[in-house]
Design an enzyme around this catalytic site. Structure first.
Site, PDB file in Angstrom:
ATOM      1  N   ALA A  68       0.862  -1.178   0.000  1.00  0.00           N
ATOM      2  CA  ALA A  68       0.000   0.000   0.000  1.00  0.00           C
ATOM      3  C   ALA A  68       0.898   1.226   0.000  1.00  0.00           C
ATOM      4  O   ALA A  68       2.051   1.159   0.447  1.00  0.00           O
ATOM      5  CB  ALA A  68      -0.867  -0.003   1.253  1.00  0.00           C
ATOM      6  N   GLY A 112       0.488  -5.027   0.691  1.00  0.00           N
ATOM      7  CA  GLY A 112      -0.680  -5.055  -0.198  1.00  0.00           C
ATOM      8  C   GLY A 112      -0.359  -5.670  -1.554  1.00  0.00           C
ATOM      9  O   GLY A 112      -1.248  -6.172  -2.238  1.00  0.00           O
ATOM     10  N   GLU A 115      -0.720  -9.262  -0.933  1.00  0.00           N
ATOM     11  CA  GLU A 115      -2.160  -9.541  -0.809  1.00  0.00           C
ATOM     12  C   GLU A 115      -2.846  -9.527  -2.172  1.00  0.00           C
ATOM     13  O   GLU A 115      -3.756 -10.310  -2.432  1.00  0.00           O
ATOM     14  CB  GLU A 115      -2.803  -8.513   0.131  1.00  0.00           C
ATOM     15  N   GLU A 135       3.903  -5.375   7.272  1.00  0.00           N
ATOM     16  CA  GLU A 135       3.084  -4.346   7.932  1.00  0.00           C
ATOM     17  C   GLU A 135       3.414  -4.188   9.404  1.00  0.00           C
ATOM     18  O   GLU A 135       3.315  -3.089   9.965  1.00  0.00           O
ATOM     19  CB  GLU A 135       1.583  -4.686   7.787  1.00  0.00           C
TER      20      GLU A 135
HETATM   21  N1  COA Z   1       4.519   3.197  -0.214  1.00  0.00           N
HETATM   22  C1  COA Z   1       4.909   4.421  -0.636  1.00  0.00           C
HETATM   23  N2  COA Z   1       6.093   4.657  -1.218  1.00  0.00           N
HETATM   24  C2  COA Z   1       6.908   3.600  -1.390  1.00  0.00           C
HETATM   25  C3  COA Z   1       6.569   2.307  -0.982  1.00  0.00           C
HETATM   26  C4  COA Z   1       5.304   2.123  -0.364  1.00  0.00           C
HETATM   27  N3  COA Z   1       4.872   0.927   0.035  1.00  0.00           N
HETATM   28  N4  COA Z   1       7.588   1.474  -1.279  1.00  0.00           N
HETATM   29  C5  COA Z   1       8.532   2.234  -1.856  1.00  0.00           C
HETATM   30  N5  COA Z   1       8.123   3.512  -1.926  1.00  0.00           N
HETATM   31  C6  COA Z   1       8.835   4.670  -2.471  1.00  0.00           C
HETATM   32  C7  COA Z   1       9.935   5.152  -1.556  1.00  0.00           C
HETATM   33  O1  COA Z   1       9.416   5.995  -0.554  1.00  0.00           O
HETATM   34  C8  COA Z   1      10.824   5.896  -2.532  1.00  0.00           C
HETATM   35  O2  COA Z   1      10.230   7.131  -2.830  1.00  0.00           O
HETATM   36  P1  COA Z   1      11.180   8.471  -3.001  1.00  0.00           P
HETATM   37  O3  COA Z   1      12.084   8.130  -4.155  1.00  0.00           O
HETATM   38  O4  COA Z   1      10.199   9.547  -3.303  1.00  0.00           O
HETATM   39  O5  COA Z   1      11.898   8.615  -1.709  1.00  0.00           O
HETATM   40  C9  COA Z   1      10.710   5.038  -3.798  1.00  0.00           C
HETATM   41  O6  COA Z   1       9.503   4.292  -3.664  1.00  0.00           O
HETATM   42  C10 COA Z   1      11.846   4.058  -3.965  1.00  0.00           C
HETATM   43  O7  COA Z   1      11.936   3.320  -2.771  1.00  0.00           O
HETATM   44  P2  COA Z   1      13.351   2.865  -2.136  1.00  0.00           P
HETATM   45  O8  COA Z   1      13.103   2.443  -0.741  1.00  0.00           O
HETATM   46  O9  COA Z   1      14.360   3.937  -2.369  1.00  0.00           O
HETATM   47  O10 COA Z   1      13.662   1.640  -3.108  1.00  0.00           O
HETATM   48  P3  COA Z   1      14.522   0.338  -2.813  1.00  0.00           P
HETATM   49  O11 COA Z   1      14.563  -0.380  -4.125  1.00  0.00           O
HETATM   50  O12 COA Z   1      15.814   0.691  -2.151  1.00  0.00           O
HETATM   51  O13 COA Z   1      13.667  -0.517  -1.735  1.00  0.00           O
HETATM   52  C11 COA Z   1      11.649  -1.575  -0.897  1.00  0.00           C
HETATM   53  C12 COA Z   1      12.458  -1.077  -2.115  1.00  0.00           C
HETATM   54  C13 COA Z   1      10.358  -2.108  -1.446  1.00  0.00           C
HETATM   55  C14 COA Z   1      12.409  -2.686  -0.158  1.00  0.00           C
HETATM   56  C15 COA Z   1      11.422  -0.408   0.096  1.00  0.00           C
HETATM   57  O14 COA Z   1      10.957   0.722  -0.651  1.00  0.00           O
HETATM   58  C16 COA Z   1      10.364  -0.711   1.132  1.00  0.00           C
HETATM   59  O15 COA Z   1      10.691  -1.330   2.149  1.00  0.00           O
HETATM   60  N6  COA Z   1       9.113  -0.285   0.911  1.00  0.00           N
HETATM   61  C17 COA Z   1       8.034  -0.459   1.848  1.00  0.00           C
HETATM   62  C18 COA Z   1       7.549  -1.898   1.878  1.00  0.00           C
HETATM   63  C19 COA Z   1       6.406  -2.052   2.890  1.00  0.00           C
HETATM   64  O16 COA Z   1       6.559  -1.881   4.077  1.00  0.00           O
HETATM   65  N7  COA Z   1       5.250  -2.433   2.352  1.00  0.00           N
HETATM   66  C20 COA Z   1       4.082  -2.658   3.151  1.00  0.00           C
HETATM   67  C21 COA Z   1       3.235  -1.446   3.172  1.00  0.00           C
HETATM   68  S1  COA Z   1       1.778  -1.695   4.159  1.00  0.00           S
END
Ligand code: COA
Length: 261
Positions: A68, A112, A115, A135
């Site tokens: 999400a 999400g 999911e 989450e």
């Molecule tokens: N929601 C909103 N933005 C997200 C996102 C999410 N779930 N996942 C990634 N992004 C955004 C980051 O904030 C970043 O934005 P910015 O460039 O404006 O700062 C961009 O996507 C790139 O993310 P980044 O973390 O730099 O990429 P990465 O390749 O190093 O890592 C992930 C990728 C997926 C491991 C990491 O982004 C992450 O842990 N995301 C959240 C996962 C999560 O907790 N999901 C469950 C949500 S309920």
């Protein structure tokens, strides 16, 4: 017939529609607009007779869907969140879609995103994909079916472990848990997924619909109710021209041509 969307691309390849969530700079995180456009795209594809199977993937080579959109959580109240989740859900739209939906998982498949993949009927993953329900690290829990669909698919022990730890697992581990149907090298992911989708797209769409409903019933009904439902779905196939064609083609030793009638 072809609509355009801001957050996703819809491509039609013969009988298979490919929906690509297109926010690679945000790792294809699901914001409200993406969810609404996804549901609208499915609405349109539902009525297209030529489309027999839908494949969902994420743009770029990093993420399927990283969850999400966390930025939207920042100022949301409990009431707004509840109203939103009780409203029309993209996950339910996939789950109840009357045609098979396949997740083509090309990278991070988290929260999400996991999911959404769980709401699909099959999941094909690249070797570089990873899965998880992180989450818990945000002080929340999966709210798009994760505690339910993941548990039904891989069992309580492993689902509990993933949801309580928030650990991310690789594609091979996901395969061993039964979370994904197949794992292939990243370069082969699209070809492999399309090969499966094309093969399914040649079956009777009526039989596919009944089959999907039957299998979905198994998670929702007790055995007696489920077996009874299966009989009804099986008998319904007998009202189709496709059943006549399938049986005739077998007896005539030729390939059937299903018309969805
Ligand atoms: N929601 C909103 N933005 C997200 C996102 C999410 N779930 N996942 C990634 N992004 C955004 C980051 O904030 C970043 O934005 P910015 O460039 O404006 O700062 C961009 O996507 C790139 O993310 P980044 O973390 O730099 O990429 P990465 O390749 O190093 O890592 C992930 C990728 C997926 C491991 C990491 O982004 C992450 O842990 N995301 C959240 C996962 C999560 O907790 N999901 C469950 C949500 S309920």
């Amino acid at each position: 017939m072809s609509q355009s969307y801001e957050t996703l691309l819809v491509e039609r390849r013969e009988r298979v529609a490919l929906i690509t969530i297109n926010r690679p700079e945000k790792r294809n995180a699901l914001n409200i607009q993406t969810r609404e456009e996804g549901a609208a795209a499915l609405d349109a594809l539902r009525d297209e007779e030529n489309i027999r199977v839908v494949v969902i993937t994420g743009a770029g080579d990093k993420a399927f869907i990283a969850g999400a959109d966390i930025a939207e959580f920042a100022n949301r109240t409990a009431v707004t969140q509840r109203d939103m989740m009780l409203g029309r859900s993209l996950f339910t739209a996939i789950d109840t879609f009357p045609k098979p939906v396949i997740a083509m998982v090309n990278g991070y498949c988290l929260g999400g995103g996991c999911e959404l993949a769980l709401a699909c009927d099959m999941r094909i993953a690249s070797e570089t994909a990873s899965f998880g329900q992180p989450e818990i690290n945000l002080g929340i829990i999966p709210g798009g079916g994760g505690t339910q669909r993941l548990t039904r698919l891989i069992g309580e022990g492993k689902a509990m472990e993933l949801i309580l730890t928030g650990d991310i697992i690789d594609a091979q581990t996901a395969f061993m848990l039964g979370l994904v149907n197949a794992v292939v090298p990243a370069a082969d992911l699209e070809a492999k997924t399309m090969e499966i989708a094309n093969r399914i797209s040649e079956k009777s769409p009526i039989a596919l619909r009944m089959a999907k409903e039957g299998v979905k019933t198994a998670a929702r009904a007790n055995l007696d109710e489920g077996l009874r439902r299966e009989v009804d779905l099986f008998a319904l196939c007998f009202s189709s021209e496709d059943k006549d064609e399938g049986v005739r083609a077998f007896l005539e030793k030729r390939k059937p041509e299903f018309k969805g009638k």
